[in-house]
Design a protein around this motif. Structure first.
Motif, PDB file in Angstrom:
ATOM      1  N   GLY A 134       0.978  -1.278  -0.053  1.00 15.46           N
ATOM      2  CA  GLY A 134       0.009  -0.087  -0.226  1.00 15.46           C
ATOM      3  C   GLY A 134       0.920   1.269   0.153  1.00 15.46           C
ATOM      4  N   SER A 135       0.490   2.065   0.731  1.00 15.61           N
ATOM      5  CA  SER A 135       1.238   3.594   0.809  1.00 15.61           C
ATOM      6  C   SER A 135       1.985   3.408   2.315  1.00 15.61           C
ATOM      7  N   GLY A 136       2.909   4.310   2.372  1.00 12.24           N
ATOM      8  CA  GLY A 136       3.671   4.323   3.543  1.00 12.24           C
ATOM      9  C   GLY A 136       2.721   4.375   4.931  1.00 12.24           C
ATOM     10  N   LYS A 137       1.680   5.143   4.972  1.00 13.39           N
ATOM     11  CA  LYS A 137       0.698   5.311   6.179  1.00 13.39           C
ATOM     12  C   LYS A 137      -0.299   4.176   6.064  1.00 13.39           C
ATOM     13  N   ALA A 138      -0.675   3.835   4.836  1.00 19.41           N
ATOM     14  CA  ALA A 138      -1.692   2.461   5.267  1.00 19.41           C
ATOM     15  C   ALA A 138      -1.554   1.601   4.381  1.00 19.41           C
ATOM     16  N   PHE A 139      -1.475   0.214   4.460  1.00 18.31           N
ATOM     17  CA  PHE A 139      -1.709  -0.733   3.590  1.00 18.31           C
ATOM     18  C   PHE A 139      -2.904  -0.984   3.138  1.00 18.31           C
ATOM     19  N   ALA A 140      -4.344  -0.813   4.048  1.00 20.08           N
ATOM     20  CA  ALA A 140      -5.313  -0.587   3.749  1.00 20.08           C
ATOM     21  C   ALA A 140      -6.079  -0.494   5.036  1.00 20.08           C
ATOM     22  N   ALA A 141      -6.791   0.526   5.104  1.00 20.27           N
ATOM     23  CA  ALA A 141      -7.645   0.908   6.277  1.00 20.27           C
ATOM     24  C   ALA A 141      -8.906   0.271   6.344  1.00 20.27           C
ATOM     25  N   GLY A 142      -9.200  -0.685   5.538  1.00 15.38           N
ATOM     26  CA  GLY A 142     -10.247  -1.803   5.787  1.00 15.38           C
ATOM     27  C   GLY A 142     -11.157  -1.660   4.433  1.00 15.38           C
ATOM     28  N   ALA A 143     -12.341  -2.460   4.264  1.00 13.92           N
ATOM     29  CA  ALA A 143     -13.219  -2.401   3.276  1.00 13.92           C
ATOM     30  C   ALA A 143     -13.827  -0.839   3.164  1.00 13.92           C
ATOM     31  N   ASP A 144     -14.209  -0.499   2.195  1.00 10.22           N
ATOM     32  CA  ASP A 144     -14.616   0.718   2.032  1.00 10.22           C
ATOM     33  C   ASP A 144     -16.091   0.987   2.680  1.00 10.22           C
ATOM     34  N   ILE A 145     -16.100   1.722   3.744  1.00 16.34           N
ATOM     35  CA  ILE A 145     -17.104   2.037   4.831  1.00 16.34           C
ATOM     36  C   ILE A 145     -18.143   2.583   4.139  1.00 16.34           C
ATOM     37  N   LYS A 146     -17.810   4.007   3.346  1.00 15.27           N
ATOM     38  CA  LYS A 146     -18.850   4.722   2.650  1.00 15.27           C
ATOM     39  C   LYS A 146     -19.667   3.987   1.749  1.00 15.27           C
ATOM     40  N   GLU A 147     -18.932   2.858   1.050  1.00 17.31           N
ATOM     41  CA  GLU A 147     -19.501   2.307  -0.035  1.00 17.31           C
ATOM     42  C   GLU A 147     -20.660   1.115   0.520  1.00 17.31           C
ATOM     43  N   MET A 148     -20.509   0.811   1.853  1.00 11.22           N
ATOM     44  CA  MET A 148     -21.175  -0.244   2.537  1.00 11.22           C
ATOM     45  C   MET A 148     -22.246   0.630   3.312  1.00 11.22           C
ATOM     46  N   GLN A 149     -22.151   1.687   3.832  1.00 11.43           N
ATOM     47  CA  GLN A 149     -22.811   2.262   4.917  1.00 11.43           C
ATOM     48  C   GLN A 149     -24.514   2.209   4.676  1.00 11.43           C
ATOM     49  N   SER A 150     -24.969   2.471   3.464  1.00  8.66           N
ATOM     50  CA  SER A 150     -26.251   2.484   3.261  1.00  8.66           C
ATOM     51  C   SER A 150     -26.883   1.314   2.626  1.00  8.66           C
ATOM     52  N   LYS A 151     -26.237   0.380   2.674  1.00 10.25           N
ATOM     53  CA  LYS A 151     -26.856  -0.891   1.978  1.00 10.25           C
ATOM     54  C   LYS A 151     -27.584  -1.625   3.156  1.00 10.25           C
ATOM     55  N   GLY A 152     -28.595  -2.534   2.563  1.00 10.01           N
ATOM     56  CA  GLY A 152     -29.460  -3.307   3.544  1.00 10.01           C
ATOM     57  C   GLY A 152     -28.959  -4.936   3.156  1.00 10.01           C
ATOM     58  N   TYR A 153     -29.962  -5.727   4.166  1.00 13.21           N
ATOM     59  CA  TYR A 153     -29.229  -6.988   3.861  1.00 13.21           C
ATOM     60  C   TYR A 153     -29.443  -7.653   2.466  1.00 13.21           C
ATOM     61  N   MET A 154     -30.506  -7.359   1.924  1.00 10.54           N
ATOM     62  CA  MET A 154     -30.753  -8.073   0.728  1.00 10.54           C
ATOM     63  C   MET A 154     -29.698  -7.375  -0.456  1.00 10.54           C
ATOM     64  N   ASP A 155     -29.070  -6.099  -0.225  1.00  6.18           N
ATOM     65  CA  ASP A 155     -28.061  -5.768  -1.108  1.00  6.18           C
ATOM     66  C   ASP A 155     -26.902  -6.580  -0.932  1.00  6.18           C
ATOM     67  N   MET A 156     -26.630  -6.641   0.335  1.00  6.81           N
ATOM     68  CA  MET A 156     -25.441  -7.514   0.711  1.00  6.81           C
ATOM     69  C   MET A 156     -25.388  -9.086   0.373  1.00  6.81           C
ATOM     70  N   TYR A 157     -26.679  -9.496   0.524  1.00  7.85           N
ATOM     71  CA  TYR A 157     -26.825 -10.981   0.264  1.00  7.85           C
ATOM     72  C   TYR A 157     -26.835 -11.066  -1.230  1.00  7.85           C
ATOM     73  N   ALA A 158     -27.603 -10.102  -2.105  1.00  9.41           N
ATOM     74  CA  ALA A 158     -27.738 -10.463  -3.491  1.00  9.41           C
ATOM     75  C   ALA A 158     -26.316 -10.276  -4.150  1.00  9.41           C
ATOM     76  N   ALA A 159     -25.627  -9.515  -3.691  1.00 10.46           N
ATOM     77  CA  ALA A 159     -24.275  -9.244  -4.432  1.00 10.46           C
ATOM     78  C   ALA A 159     -23.279 -10.442  -3.770  1.00 10.46           C
ATOM     79  N   ASP A 160     -23.670 -11.121  -2.693  1.00  5.09           N
ATOM     80  CA  ASP A 160     -22.788 -11.804  -2.104  1.00  5.09           C
ATOM     81  C   ASP A 160     -21.456 -10.823  -1.809  1.00  5.09           C
ATOM     82  N   TRP A 161     -21.636  -9.876  -0.931  1.00  6.55           N
ATOM     83  CA  TRP A 161     -20.616  -8.819  -0.924  1.00  6.55           C
ATOM     84  C   TRP A 161     -19.349  -9.642  -0.236  1.00  6.55           C
ATOM     85  N   PHE A 162     -18.244  -9.225  -0.895  1.00  6.23           N
ATOM     86  CA  PHE A 162     -16.966  -9.708  -0.533  1.00  6.23           C
ATOM     87  C   PHE A 162     -16.611 -11.091  -1.003  1.00  6.23           C
ATOM     88  N   ARG A 163     -17.595 -11.771  -1.756  1.00 11.21           N
ATOM     89  CA  ARG A 163     -17.304 -13.028  -2.312  1.00 11.21           C
ATOM     90  C   ARG A 163     -16.082 -12.912  -3.338  1.00 11.21           C
TER      91      ARG A 163
END
Ligand code: CO8
Length: 258
Positions: free
Chosen positions: A57-86
């Motif tokens: 990654g960069s000097g400050k961060a390899f990676a600070a996680g999954a993108d919280i802003k991209e997930m924030q507003s999703k609902g269960y069916m969004d996550m399940y249907a997309a099989d998020w992180f699969r």
């Protein structure tokens, strides 16, 4: 060559170097980054001219996680249907050796990405953590399983339930990382390790990786049997003939990766 937006891809000799390149978001791992990373690494996996890969990654961060802003507003069916992180599972199916070079934060999905690699080389400024509990979720890219296998139940519970970060020294004591080096040297150290691996026979290195990974999936007797059978199989390779001949003739082997 392919154009990427979220990663930088280079080849140095027989080593591939993939750099996560969203420094403004501390390399938060959104879906586009996942797709590019999987695409680049899958291509290197199949390329006989690449024998090992470093992800950094960069000097400050390899990676600070999954993108919280991209997930924030999703609902269960969004996550399940997309099989998020699969899609991240495709990284764990790579046969080419992959090293994580971690400087700075490796948090949440960043820690999980590092743990999907075959081993981790850390800078002395590295911080590992699974802080998802602070967000009202739990690790979703394999962290509850891979961290527990890597560091044991007690430390995994401590990290996942409290969300606290561990530094490079604690990560090394716990067996999460294989080496700690000064932060400025971490990419070079990983590239050097990858160059050593890439100088070996690629198919033999791939089989050795499969055998170590079998230790996570099977019982001891099954794993030892798997190892012995693939050991036998390597006697069908040119590289076994070359490696053993070179030893007997007191010269360096010239592997042809066949
Ligand atoms: N996602 C999105 N954006 C992020 C993330 C992230 N994970 N991490 C940092 N950023 C952004 C910040 O929002 C900020 O953006 P902006 O400038 O637009 O405000 C920018 O990166 C810089 O970050 P900070 O200003 O926060 O930098 P600091 O130096 O102050 O702090 C930290 C650094 C401590 C690393 C801090 O950024 C932080 O705590 N980040 C989040 C760490 C975290 O919680 N990671 C876990 C994420 S969740 C996950 O990975 C798995 C989720 C599993 C979900 C399962 C669903 C199925």
């Amino acid at each position: 060559t392919e154009q990427y937006t979220n990663i930088l891809v280079e080849q140095r000799g027989r080593v591939g170097l993939v750099t996560l390149n969203r420094p403004e978001a501390l390399n938060a791992l959104n879906k586009a980054t996942m797709d590019e990373l999987v695409g680049a690494l899958t291509a290197m996996d199949a390329d006989p001219a690449v024998g090992a890969v470093v992800i950094t990654g960069s000097g400050k961060a390899f990676a600070a996680g999954a993108d919280i802003k991209e997930m924030q507003s999703k609902g269960y069916m969004d996550m399940y249907a997309a099989d998020w992180f699969r899609g991240w599972e495709d990284l764990t199916r790579l046969r080419i050796p992959v090293i994580a070079a971690v400087s700075g934060f490796a948090l949440g999905g960043g820690c999980e990405l590092a743990m999907m690699c075959d081993f981790i080389i850390a800078g002395d400024n590295a911080k590992f953590g699974q802080p998802e509990i602070n967000l009202g979720v739990l690790p979703g890219m394999g962290g509850s399983q891979r961290l527990t296998r890597a560091v044991g139940k007690s430390k995994a519970m401590d990290m996942i339930l409290t969300g606290r970060f561990i530094d490079a020294a604690e990560a090394e004591r716990a067996g999460l990382v294989s080496r700690v080096v000064p932060a400025a040297d971490v990419v070079e150290e990983a590239l050097n390790a990858a160059a050593v691996i890439a100088s070996k026979s690629k198919p033999v290195a791939m089989v050795a990786k499969e055998a170590v990974n079998a230790a996570f999936e099977t019982g001891l007797a099954q794993g030892v049997l798997f190892e012995r059978r693939v050991f036998h199989s390597l006697f069908a390779t040119d590289d076994q003939k070359e490696g053993m001949a070179a030893f007997v003739e007191k010269r360096k082997p010239d592997f042809t990766h066949r």
